[in-house]
Design a protein around this motif. Structure first.
Motif, PDB file in Angstrom:
ATOM      1  N   ALA A  64       0.812  -0.730   0.296  1.00 43.72           N
ATOM      2  CA  ALA A  64       0.150   0.346  -0.094  1.00 43.72           C
ATOM      3  C   ALA A  64       0.984   1.065   0.009  1.00 43.72           C
ATOM      4  N   LEU A  65       2.045   1.244   1.027  1.00 40.27           N
ATOM      5  CA  LEU A  65       2.659   2.550   0.527  1.00 40.27           C
ATOM      6  C   LEU A  65       3.772   2.439  -1.232  1.00 40.27           C
ATOM      7  N   GLY A  66       3.842   1.322  -1.668  1.00 44.36           N
ATOM      8  CA  GLY A  66       4.237   2.270  -2.180  1.00 44.36           C
ATOM      9  C   GLY A  66       3.373   2.467  -3.200  1.00 44.36           C
ATOM     10  N   ALA A  67       1.986   1.434  -3.409  1.00 42.04           N
ATOM     11  CA  ALA A  67       1.241   1.865  -4.306  1.00 42.04           C
ATOM     12  C   ALA A  67       0.928   3.843  -4.463  1.00 42.04           C
ATOM     13  N   LEU A  68       0.933   3.509  -2.994  1.00 44.73           N
ATOM     14  CA  LEU A  68       0.722   6.097  -2.637  1.00 44.73           C
ATOM     15  C   LEU A  68       2.255   6.393  -2.610  1.00 44.73           C
ATOM     16  N   HIS A  69       3.042   5.795  -3.101  1.00 39.42           N
ATOM     17  CA  HIS A  69       4.310   6.803  -2.794  1.00 39.42           C
ATOM     18  C   HIS A  69       3.855   7.832  -3.872  1.00 39.42           C
ATOM     19  N   PRO A  70       4.235   8.832  -4.425  1.00 39.15           N
ATOM     20  CA  PRO A  70       4.032   9.874  -4.519  1.00 39.15           C
ATOM     21  C   PRO A  70       5.416  10.099  -6.360  1.00 39.15           C
ATOM     22  N   ARG A  71       6.352   9.225  -6.109  1.00 39.94           N
ATOM     23  CA  ARG A  71       7.261   8.574  -6.720  1.00 39.94           C
ATOM     24  C   ARG A  71       7.071   7.039  -7.307  1.00 39.94           C
ATOM     25  N   ARG A  72       6.645   6.116  -6.960  1.00 38.63           N
ATOM     26  CA  ARG A  72       6.079   5.311  -7.059  1.00 38.63           C
ATOM     27  C   ARG A  72       6.203   4.782  -8.500  1.00 38.63           C
ATOM     28  N   PRO A  73       7.354   3.408  -8.182  1.00 36.46           N
ATOM     29  CA  PRO A  73       7.931   3.399  -9.431  1.00 36.46           C
ATOM     30  C   PRO A  73       7.051   2.518  -9.765  1.00 36.46           C
ATOM     31  N   ALA A  74       7.132   1.099 -10.915  1.00 36.83           N
ATOM     32  CA  ALA A  74       5.853  -0.043 -10.912  1.00 36.83           C
ATOM     33  C   ALA A  74       6.391  -1.296  -9.687  1.00 36.83           C
ATOM     34  N   PRO A  75       5.090  -1.728  -9.712  1.00 38.32           N
ATOM     35  CA  PRO A  75       4.778  -2.442  -8.552  1.00 38.32           C
ATOM     36  C   PRO A  75       5.968  -3.772  -8.628  1.00 38.32           C
ATOM     37  N   THR A  76       6.678  -4.701  -7.568  1.00 34.17           N
ATOM     38  CA  THR A  76       6.860  -5.402  -8.004  1.00 34.17           C
ATOM     39  C   THR A  76       5.505  -6.694  -8.162  1.00 34.17           C
ATOM     40  N   ALA A  77       6.069  -8.269  -8.312  1.00 29.97           N
ATOM     41  CA  ALA A  77       5.262  -9.456  -8.632  1.00 29.97           C
ATOM     42  C   ALA A  77       4.035  -9.277  -7.724  1.00 29.97           C
ATOM     43  N   GLU A  78       5.228  -9.821  -6.513  1.00 24.70           N
ATOM     44  CA  GLU A  78       4.282  -9.766  -4.628  1.00 24.70           C
ATOM     45  C   GLU A  78       3.409  -9.315  -3.975  1.00 24.70           C
ATOM     46  N   ALA A  79       3.487  -7.367  -4.716  1.00 20.35           N
ATOM     47  CA  ALA A  79       2.839  -6.570  -4.772  1.00 20.35           C
ATOM     48  C   ALA A  79       1.510  -6.047  -5.170  1.00 20.35           C
ATOM     49  N   ALA A  80       2.268  -5.978  -6.063  1.00 22.92           N
ATOM     50  CA  ALA A  80       0.784  -6.281  -7.213  1.00 22.92           C
ATOM     51  C   ALA A  80      -0.519  -6.718  -7.266  1.00 22.92           C
ATOM     52  N   LEU A  81       0.162  -8.416  -6.458  1.00 24.56           N
ATOM     53  CA  LEU A  81      -0.859  -9.299  -6.766  1.00 24.56           C
ATOM     54  C   LEU A  81      -1.493 -10.101  -5.424  1.00 24.56           C
ATOM     55  N   THR A  82      -0.771  -8.994  -3.947  1.00 24.66           N
ATOM     56  CA  THR A  82      -1.459  -8.779  -2.756  1.00 24.66           C
ATOM     57  C   THR A  82      -2.391  -7.202  -2.643  1.00 24.66           C
ATOM     58  N   LEU A  83      -2.232  -6.309  -3.516  1.00 19.74           N
ATOM     59  CA  LEU A  83      -3.303  -5.053  -4.505  1.00 19.74           C
ATOM     60  C   LEU A  83      -4.434  -5.570  -4.834  1.00 19.74           C
ATOM     61  N   LEU A  84      -4.071  -6.591  -5.724  1.00 24.30           N
ATOM     62  CA  LEU A  84      -5.481  -7.113  -6.376  1.00 24.30           C
ATOM     63  C   LEU A  84      -6.206  -8.015  -5.762  1.00 24.30           C
ATOM     64  N   VAL A  85      -5.593  -9.165  -4.274  1.00 22.92           N
ATOM     65  CA  VAL A  85      -6.862  -9.784  -3.200  1.00 22.92           C
ATOM     66  C   VAL A  85      -6.731  -8.889  -2.461  1.00 22.92           C
ATOM     67  N   LEU A  86      -6.467  -7.996  -2.676  1.00 19.14           N
ATOM     68  CA  LEU A  86      -6.899  -7.116  -1.033  1.00 19.14           C
ATOM     69  C   LEU A  86      -7.624  -6.009  -1.324  1.00 19.14           C
ATOM     70  N   ALA A  87      -8.050  -5.801  -2.428  1.00 21.33           N
ATOM     71  CA  ALA A  87      -9.485  -5.453  -3.014  1.00 21.33           C
ATOM     72  C   ALA A  87     -10.183  -6.368  -3.407  1.00 21.33           C
ATOM     73  N   ALA A  88     -10.666  -7.133  -3.398  1.00 28.73           N
ATOM     74  CA  ALA A  88     -11.566  -8.878  -3.257  1.00 28.73           C
ATOM     75  C   ALA A  88     -11.460  -8.251  -1.815  1.00 28.73           C
ATOM     76  N   LEU A  89     -11.338  -9.036  -1.204  1.00 33.06           N
ATOM     77  CA  LEU A  89     -11.800  -8.602  -0.224  1.00 33.06           C
ATOM     78  C   LEU A  89     -11.783  -7.491   1.023  1.00 33.06           C
ATOM     79  N   LEU A  90     -11.780  -6.354   1.041  1.00 32.77           N
ATOM     80  CA  LEU A  90     -12.562  -5.093   0.946  1.00 32.77           C
ATOM     81  C   LEU A  90     -13.889  -5.466   0.634  1.00 32.77           C
ATOM     82  N   ALA A  91     -13.695  -5.553  -0.849  1.00 35.25           N
ATOM     83  CA  ALA A  91     -15.535  -5.715  -1.077  1.00 35.25           C
ATOM     84  C   ALA A  91     -16.241  -6.601  -0.378  1.00 35.25           C
TER      85      ALA A  91
END
Length: 468
Positions: A382-409
């Motif tokens: 989450a910190l990486g995604a919200l960073h103002p100069r964020r680089p492309a997320p790592t594979a693990e971070a991208a998967l984490t964000l996708l799963v987390l979005a479904a969990l929040l829904a």
């Protein structure tokens, strides 16, 4: 072996998923144990509560089911599919060419769903399910004039006026019913065709999720998730309920947006928007799919698909509104109808956490362990995604964000109070996006976790009569 990789800068860097030594197996086993304990407590408390006053409106809480140990024609096939996937699934997922893996995963999911449904036999397990008194096929003859039926649709939602709709018709926007009306119009009428349609579309969601995970988090994680998606425990309820169909449509909407964002495809963006618009007219709860869709844009750092996506998505409500059905007028009536029935009797105090126990059975203990890893990785992702100069997320971070979005829904649906019971069936569109968390589990233990997944589905399907 060559795979179709892209050098698109929006794609996250390929990175190995959680190696076995990172946190060890014990925390994963603890997470699975907590999931099993939640189910046990929900069963015990639910049985006592239901026996005391019947207010749970479920004979075998937290599932809408009744105790009925049995075997059936599909039992040998289900055991065979489970054994083959556990024994060979991980290796095949690692080695098959990508397109062949997609087709194999879809075919395996089809075999798994059909075999579980056929434990009850063809008639009880498939052909009859969508023809019961609460279901869509009961009202096909009332849609001879579709525009007139849509104009008067809201007049029959609330119990009271003559000719009120059956529970599932009243409980969903008319897109769900229209699907089966159109099937009937092209000569595919009746419960058998409707059941097969839902199974095939529901199973296709496996391919959609794999495509999305590959586009957003890389092929390695998609391959690791593939056997778990093909052997999903919620297949018990995909065969056959219309919610399996809803889940497939929602999954393809997300997958196409992932392709639009990573491959700059205008056609994929429009198709994704059109499917999302249709999804919102299949179930009143599915606008929550907007959370995973928005997360796709967050992961890929692009807003390029937004305009074509929204333009296409808005065509669906525009068409329904011009024909005479207004979603925003129907939803308050649906809430009234919900509280006229079981929703007004079932206690929120039980179902707000009992739903999560049902969800645990639907996604399996391996997913519970994967979600532990997802939650552990959430702060950094989450910190990486919200960073103002964020680089492309790592594979693990991208998967984490996708799963987390479904969990929040899913949690939003739970807290709304509009999903008291039956969530093992209703939440399938969200479950699809929780299962990729299993890709974060250590490679060495995949067969054991797959066996646990299959065991949950087989036990549920053989010990209780689910009614779906």
């Amino acid at each position: 072996m060559k795979t179709e990789e892209r050098s698109d800068s929006s794609r996250p860097a390929e990175e190995p998923a959680a190696p076995a030594g990172r946190a060890g197996h014990r925390p994963d086993l603890v997470a699975a144990g907590v999931g099993a304990l939640l189910v046990a407590v929900a069963c015990g408390v639910g049985w006592a509560w239901q026996s005391a006053d019947g207010r749970l409106q479920a004979q075998w809480p937290p599932l809408l089911a009744s105790w009925h140990p049995h075997v059936g024609p599909g039992t040998p096939a289900a055991l065979t599919v489970a054994a083959v996937v556990v024994a060979y699934g991980p290796a095949l997922a690692d080695r098959l060419p990508w397109r062949r893996l997609l087709l194999t995963a879809w075919a395996t999911a089809l075999a798994w769903i059909f075999s579980l449904a056929l434990i009850e036999g063809w008639y009880r397990g498939i052909a009859r399910r969508l023809t019961t008194k609460h279901e869509y096929l009961r009202v096909i003859d009332r849609f001879d004039d579709i525009p007139a039926a849509l104009r008067g649709f809201t007049d029959h939602i609330v119990v009271g006026p003559p000719g009120n709709w059956p529970a599932h018709v009243a409980g969903h926007p008319p897109g769900a019913t229209l699907t089966f009306v159109w099937l009937d119009r092209i000569g595919l009428g009746g419960g058998a065709w409707a059941g097969v349609f839902c199974i095939v579309l529901g199973a296709s969601g496996v391919a959609a999720v794999l495509i999305a995970v590959r586009a957003l988090a890389g092929e390695r994680l998609a391959r690791r998730a593939a056997p778990f998606l093909a052997l999903a425990p919620f297949a018990v309820w995909t065969g056959t309920s219309a919610d399996g169909y809803f889940a497939g449509v929602a999954a393809w909407s997300i997958a196409l947006l992932a392709l639009a964002a990573t491959r700059r495809s205008l056609l994929a963006a429009c198709a994704s928007g059109l499917l999302f618009g249709w999804t919102c007219y299949l179930s009143y709860g599915l606008p929550l799919i907007a959370l995973p869709l928005a997360t796709v844009l967050l992961i890929t750092h692009t807003t390029r698909p937004v305009l074509p996506f929204l333009t296409a998505a808005l065509t669906v409500p525009l068409a329904f509104t011009l024909t005479g059905f207004a979603w925003w007028e129907a939803y308050p009536l649906l809430v009234e109808r919900y509280y006229q029935g079981a929703g007004g009797v079932r206690p929120y105090a039980y179902w707000v956490w009992g739903n999560l126990a049902a969800a645990t059975l639907a996604v399996g203990l391996a997913t519970a362990a994967g979600l532990r890893r997802t939650l552990a990785a959430t702060p950094s992702a989450a910190l990486g995604a919200l960073h103002p100069r964020r680089p492309a997320p790592t594979a693990e971070a991208a998967l984490t964000l996708l799963v987390l979005a479904a969990l929040l829904a899913l949690l939003a649906a739970d807290l709304s109070g509009m999903s008291k019971a039956e969530t093992e069936r209703i939440w399938q569109p969200f479950y699809f996006w929780l299962l990729p968390a299993t890709a974060l589990l250590p490679v060495r233990g995949r067969r054991g976790w797959l066996g646990a997944q299959a065991g949950v589905a087989l036990l549920v399907n053989h010990l209780v009569w689910t009614g779906w």
